[in-house]
Design an enzyme around this catalytic site. Structure first.
Site, PDB file in Angstrom:
ATOM      1  N   ASP A  25       0.859  -1.178   0.000  1.00  0.00           N
ATOM      2  CA  ASP A  25       0.000   0.000   0.000  1.00  0.00           C
ATOM      3  C   ASP A  25       0.897   1.230   0.000  1.00  0.00           C
ATOM      4  O   ASP A  25       2.021   1.130  -0.489  1.00  0.00           O
ATOM      5  CB  ASP A  25      -1.054  -0.014   1.119  1.00  0.00           C
ATOM      6  CG  ASP A  25      -0.658  -0.853   2.313  1.00  0.00           C
ATOM      7  OD1 ASP A  25      -1.539  -1.417   2.950  1.00  0.00           O
ATOM      8  OD2 ASP A  25       0.547  -0.940   2.621  1.00  0.00           O
TER       9      ASP A  25
ATOM     10  N   MET B 257      -1.888   7.656  13.539  1.00  0.00           N
ATOM     11  CA  MET B 257      -3.188   7.845  12.866  1.00  0.00           C
ATOM     12  C   MET B 257      -4.030   8.893  13.607  1.00  0.00           C
ATOM     13  O   MET B 257      -5.223   8.707  13.801  1.00  0.00           O
ATOM     14  CB  MET B 257      -3.947   6.521  12.795  1.00  0.00           C
ATOM     15  CG  MET B 257      -3.320   5.507  11.867  1.00  0.00           C
ATOM     16  SD  MET B 257      -4.374   4.069  11.613  1.00  0.00           S
ATOM     17  CE  MET B 257      -3.930   3.097  13.035  1.00  0.00           C
TER      18      MET B 257
ATOM     19  N   LYS C 170      -5.249   0.551  -4.180  1.00  0.00           N
ATOM     20  CA  LYS C 170      -6.101   0.909  -5.326  1.00  0.00           C
ATOM     21  C   LYS C 170      -7.298  -0.032  -5.495  1.00  0.00           C
ATOM     22  O   LYS C 170      -8.043   0.108  -6.445  1.00  0.00           O
ATOM     23  CB  LYS C 170      -5.263   0.895  -6.606  1.00  0.00           C
ATOM     24  CG  LYS C 170      -4.259   2.020  -6.636  1.00  0.00           C
ATOM     25  CD  LYS C 170      -3.901   2.410  -8.057  1.00  0.00           C
ATOM     26  CE  LYS C 170      -2.856   3.514  -8.085  1.00  0.00           C
ATOM     27  NZ  LYS C 170      -1.677   3.123  -8.849  1.00  0.00           N
TER      28      LYS C 170
HETATM   29  N1  SAH Z   1       2.396  -0.534  10.936  1.00  0.00           N
HETATM   30  C1  SAH Z   1       2.748   0.865  10.897  1.00  0.00           C
HETATM   31  C2  SAH Z   1       1.607   1.736  11.332  1.00  0.00           C
HETATM   32  C3  SAH Z   1       0.408   1.684  10.429  1.00  0.00           C
HETATM   33  S1  SAH Z   1      -0.825   2.839  10.864  1.00  0.00           S
HETATM   34  C4  SAH Z   1       3.985   1.101  11.755  1.00  0.00           C
HETATM   35  O1  SAH Z   1       4.407   0.216  12.502  1.00  0.00           O
HETATM   36  O2  SAH Z   1       4.586   2.174  11.618  1.00  0.00           O
HETATM   37  C5  SAH Z   1      -0.390   4.227   9.892  1.00  0.00           C
HETATM   38  C6  SAH Z   1       0.161   5.338  10.750  1.00  0.00           C
HETATM   39  O3  SAH Z   1       1.531   5.122  11.011  1.00  0.00           O
HETATM   40  C7  SAH Z   1       0.093   6.693  10.103  1.00  0.00           C
HETATM   41  O4  SAH Z   1      -1.170   7.280  10.237  1.00  0.00           O
HETATM   42  C8  SAH Z   1       1.136   7.442  10.892  1.00  0.00           C
HETATM   43  O5  SAH Z   1       0.641   7.823  12.141  1.00  0.00           O
HETATM   44  C9  SAH Z   1       2.179   6.364  11.126  1.00  0.00           C
HETATM   45  N2  SAH Z   1       3.270   6.429  10.129  1.00  0.00           N
HETATM   46  C10 SAH Z   1       3.642   5.479   9.273  1.00  0.00           C
HETATM   47  N3  SAH Z   1       4.709   5.872   8.542  1.00  0.00           N
HETATM   48  C11 SAH Z   1       5.025   7.108   8.970  1.00  0.00           C
HETATM   49  C12 SAH Z   1       6.046   8.059   8.628  1.00  0.00           C
HETATM   50  N4  SAH Z   1       6.943   7.812   7.691  1.00  0.00           N
HETATM   51  N5  SAH Z   1       6.066   9.230   9.286  1.00  0.00           N
HETATM   52  C13 SAH Z   1       5.177   9.515  10.252  1.00  0.00           C
HETATM   53  N6  SAH Z   1       4.193   8.647  10.610  1.00  0.00           N
HETATM   54  C14 SAH Z   1       4.127   7.471   9.990  1.00  0.00           C
END
Ligand code: SAH
Length: 338
Positions: free
Chosen positions: A128, A266, A151
């Site tokens: 994704d 999130m 998508k």
């Molecule tokens: N599994 C992922 C989280 C998925 S939920 C993890 O462990 O990071 C998606 C959320 O992760 C986003 O809304 C944001 O809050 C955070 N996130 C993921 N990548 C990010 C990034 N590069 N910078 C800031 N927040 C990020």
């Protein structure tokens, strides 16, 4: 290699160790299946009609077609001789598998060595939009099939079912399927649901952990989530549901009573409401709150506020997804990084 075997049929090949194999598989919750005399002798579930009289190679081909793992303990030469064509493609490692790979926060260098290796060897990659999307594109350039699941044009629920179906279908074709996730697959990543779907279809699954944005975001910004003498606790909360929603699973009162570091993911949209709730329930309005947007990626932005000003700061600065928000005294110390 970690296999989830609960409820999974596994083909036991006849031989001196078949009984031991069946016993070990049952202990792990698997369902040993087999054919002919061996099935009667050690009580295996029979493989479907039409294959009852099978020789080893027919049974192995059947297992391969159906994505069923094989426990084959025959001496190597015997196994090779009897099943030249079928076995090679039906052994545990080549029967098709799904690997959930934690890709890290986005910087292609922040995937693990194991994750990069899985991508390099993948036949199919489902991705994704978070995480190291460039790496998935590199894999596509060398011939892997790339499926952008963001998508899939359905509601979230149906889209997830379609993702599960696609993974299972491709694995059953004998392919090595990588499900690439942002961060770590088991942190708000629906990784467990995908594993269950694979297990229900008899597909072998592996998980390669990833560097979660929960820690990578603050690190990239120069914020240490724990500080000696400052905090002894660290809490991760998803802010995708606002505090007063009946869908919220968070104990906001308890959360407001904690004094350590709180990481919100999130949460950009609901940050103002969350900060308001924490203050109402007793957390100090002057508590530092830092937003790390696009952590580890070009365009990373680090913006400091307090709980009292978090909502308005996000709005004023136009901060958006993806962002990690760090709340607590630890967020009041931002190291200058090179
Ligand atoms: N599994 C992922 C989280 C998925 S939920 C993890 O462990 O990071 C998606 C959320 O992760 C986003 O809304 C944001 O809050 C955070 N996130 C993921 N990548 C990010 C990034 N590069 N910078 C800031 N927040 C990020």
């Amino acid at each position: 290699m970690s296999l989830v075997l609960t409820g999974v049929p596994v083909l036991v090949v006849d031989g001196p160790e078949a009984e031991v194999a069946a016993e070990l598989l049952r202990e792990q919750g698997a369902v040993p299946v087999g054919w002919g005399d061996v099935a009667t002798r050690i009580g295996l579930v029979r493989i479907p009609a039409g294959t009852q009289k099978t020789a080893a190679d027919e049974a192995l081909a059947w297992a391969h077609r159906n994505g069923i793992p094989v426990d084959d303990r025959r001496p190597r030469e015997e196994a090779q001789e009897q099943t030249q064509d079928a076995t090679t493609s039906a052994s545990m490692s080549s029967a098709g598998e799904v690997i959930l790979v934690g890709g890290g926060p986005g910087d292609p260098e922040l995937i693990t060595v194991a994750g990069a290796k899985a991508l390099a060897e993948a036949d199919v990659i489902l991705t994704d939009h978070l995480g190291p999307v460039d790496l998935a594109e590199d894999a596509a350039a060398r011939g892997a099939e790339l499926i952008d699941v963001a998508k899939i044009p359905y509601s979230r629920q149906v889209a997830q079912e379609r993702i599960n179906e696609l993974m299972v279908e491709r694995a059953k074709e004998g392919k090595k399927v990588v499900r690439l996730k942002g961060g770590d697959p088991f942190i708000f990543g629906r990784g467990y649901e995908e594993i269950e779907a694979c297990a229900a279809a008899g597909i072998t699954v592996r998980v390669i952990p990833g560097v979660t944005s929960m820690t990578a975001g603050p690190a990239a910004a120069g914020i240490s989530l724990t500080h000696r003498g400052l905090n002894h606790d660290l809490t991760l909360v998803s802010g995708h549901v606002p505090p007063h929603s009946p869908k919220s699973l968070v104990d906001w009162t308890a959360l407001a009573g904690m004094t350590g570091t709180l990481v919100l993911i999130m949460a950009v949209k609901n940050a103002g409401a969350i900060a308001g709730e924490l203050i109402d329930k007793g957390r100090d309005a002057a508590t530092p709150a830092v937003v790390v947007e696009n952590a580890s990626m070009p365009g990373q932005r680090v913006t400091s506020a307090t709980l009292a000003t978090l909502g308005e700061t996000i709005e004023r600065e136009g901060l958006g997804h993806p962002a990690v928000i760090v709340v607590g005294d630890a967020a009041g110390h931002i190291a200058e990084l090179g």
